[in-house]
Design an enzyme around this catalytic site. Structure first.
Site, PDB file in Angstrom:
ATOM      1  N   ALA A 150       0.843  -1.195   0.000  1.00  0.00           N
ATOM      2  CA  ALA A 150       0.000   0.000   0.000  1.00  0.00           C
ATOM      3  C   ALA A 150       0.878   1.245   0.000  1.00  0.00           C
ATOM      4  O   ALA A 150       0.656   2.180  -0.782  1.00  0.00           O
ATOM      5  CB  ALA A 150      -0.927   0.000   1.209  1.00  0.00           C
ATOM      6  N   TYR A 151       1.881   1.264   0.853  1.00  0.00           N
ATOM      7  CA  TYR A 151       2.822   2.391   0.875  1.00  0.00           C
ATOM      8  C   TYR A 151       3.532   2.510  -0.469  1.00  0.00           C
ATOM      9  O   TYR A 151       3.632   3.600  -1.043  1.00  0.00           O
ATOM     10  CB  TYR A 151       3.841   2.182   2.000  1.00  0.00           C
ATOM     11  CG  TYR A 151       4.942   3.215   2.034  1.00  0.00           C
ATOM     12  CD1 TYR A 151       4.750   4.425   2.699  1.00  0.00           C
ATOM     13  CD2 TYR A 151       6.167   2.990   1.403  1.00  0.00           C
ATOM     14  CE1 TYR A 151       5.759   5.377   2.729  1.00  0.00           C
ATOM     15  CE2 TYR A 151       7.176   3.940   1.429  1.00  0.00           C
ATOM     16  CZ  TYR A 151       6.965   5.128   2.100  1.00  0.00           C
ATOM     17  OH  TYR A 151       7.963   6.078   2.120  1.00  0.00           O
TER      18      TYR A 151
END
Length: 260
Positions: A150-151
Site C-alpha cells: 500500500a505504501y
C-alpha cells in the site's frame, strides 16, 4: 534573513526536520508543517529560530493553500516547496490492513502530494518561478515489498505524478523534480519488525541505510542548488549501492548504536 524561501511539509520529524535544520544552516528561510500544534511547536523549538510553522493536513486543499499563503506572506515568495509529508501502514499483508490505514496512507502520500504540488505550481507560476520537489520512497521505482505494497503503491503514484507534472509545466517558469533520500534510519524504517526479523533486516540496513544527519545536509545543498525540470536528485544511486555491497564484507557499520 534574505536567503531562498523553502516550505518543507512534514517538517516536524525525521528527514523533514533534518532538511529544515540544514536549510536554515545554509541561510534559507524555512516554513514547516505538521499535523498537530504540539509537534509543530516542538519542531520550531528544536530548530532554534528562523523558521515558521503551521498545522496542516496535506489532504485538505484549504489547509495546504493556507500554508502557502502563510509562507508567501512571511517571506515574500516561495522558491522551493518540498512535498515530504507522508505516513506508512503497518507492515502487514494488504488483506489484513484496516480500511482506515489504507485511507490514511493514500491521503497523505498521494492526495497530499497532489494538493501540495497543485498549490505550489499555481503560486510559483504567479510569482514568476520556483521548484516543487516530491519525495521518492520505497516502491517509486516499481520494486515491490510484501507487507508494504500500500505504501509502495502511493510512492509509485507520486513518482508518476512528478514526471507527469514536469511535462505539464515544461516551458514555463516552474520546475518539478524528484528528491530521493534513499534508505534513512527513522521510525518509519524499523517499525513492525519482530526482534528476529529486525536483526536480519539490520544487516541490510547497515549496508545501505544512512542516518538523517548524514543525508539531510547533502539534500539541502542540492535543493538550494536546483536542478532541471523533471530531474532527479538522489542520494543512494545504483553505483553507490553496488559499491556498498562490495565493501560490506570489510567495512562494518552500525547505524543503530551510539551516533558518536
Amino acid at each position: 534573513m534574505t536567503g531562498p524561501a523553502v516550505v518543507v511539509t512534514g517538517g516536524t520529524r525525521g528527514i523533514g526536520f533534518g532538511l529544515a535544520r540544514e536549510l536554515l544552516a545554509r541561510g534559507a528561510r524555512v516554513a514547516i508543517c505538521g499535523r498537530s500544534r504540539e509537534s509543530v511547536d516542538a519542531a520550531l523549538d528544536g530548530l532554534g529560530g528562523g523558521a515558521i510553522g503551521r498545522v496542516c493536513d496535506m489532504a485538505d486543499r484549504g489547509q495546504v493553500q493556507a500554508l502557502w499563503d502563510a509562507a508567501a506572506e512571511e517571506f515574500g515568495r516561495v522558491d522551493h516547496w518540498v512535498n515530504n509529508a507522508g505516513v506508512s501502514t503497518a507492515r502487514r499483508p494488504l488483506a489484513e490492513l484496516p480500511p482506515e490505514q489504507l485511507e490514511a496512507v493514500v491521503s497523505a502520500n498521494l492526495l497530499g502530494v497532489m494538493h501540495g504540488s497543485a498549490v505550489a505550481v499555481r503560486g510559483m507560476a504567479a510569482q514568476g518561478g520556483g521548484t516543487v520537489w516530491n519525495m521518492a520512497g520505497l516502491g517509486g521505482d516499481g520494486r515491490t515489498v510484501p507487507g508494504l505494497i500500500a505504501y509502495g503503491a502511493t510512492k509509485r503514484g507520486a513518482a508518476y505524478l512528478t514526471s507527469g507534472l514536469a511535462k505539464e509545466v515544461k516551458g514555463g517558469p516552474v520546475k518539478v523534480a524528484h528528491l530521493s533520500p534513499g534508505m534513512v534510519v527513522t521510525d518509519l524504517l524499523v517499525r513492525d519488525y519482530s526482534p528476529e526479523e529486525l536483526a536480519k533486516a539490520k544487516k541490510v540496513f547497515n549496508i545501505l541505510a544512512d542516518r538523517v544527519e548524514t543525508v539531510a545536509p547533502w539534500l539541502a545543498a542540492r535543493i538550494l542548488a536546483g536542478t532541471r525540470n523533471g530531474g532527479t536528485v538522489a542520494w543512494l544511486t545504483t553505483p553507490k549501492i553496488m559499491g556498498r555491497f562490495l565493501l560490506g564484507t570489510v567495512r562494518k557499520r552500525d547505524l543503530f548504536g551510539d551516533p558518536a
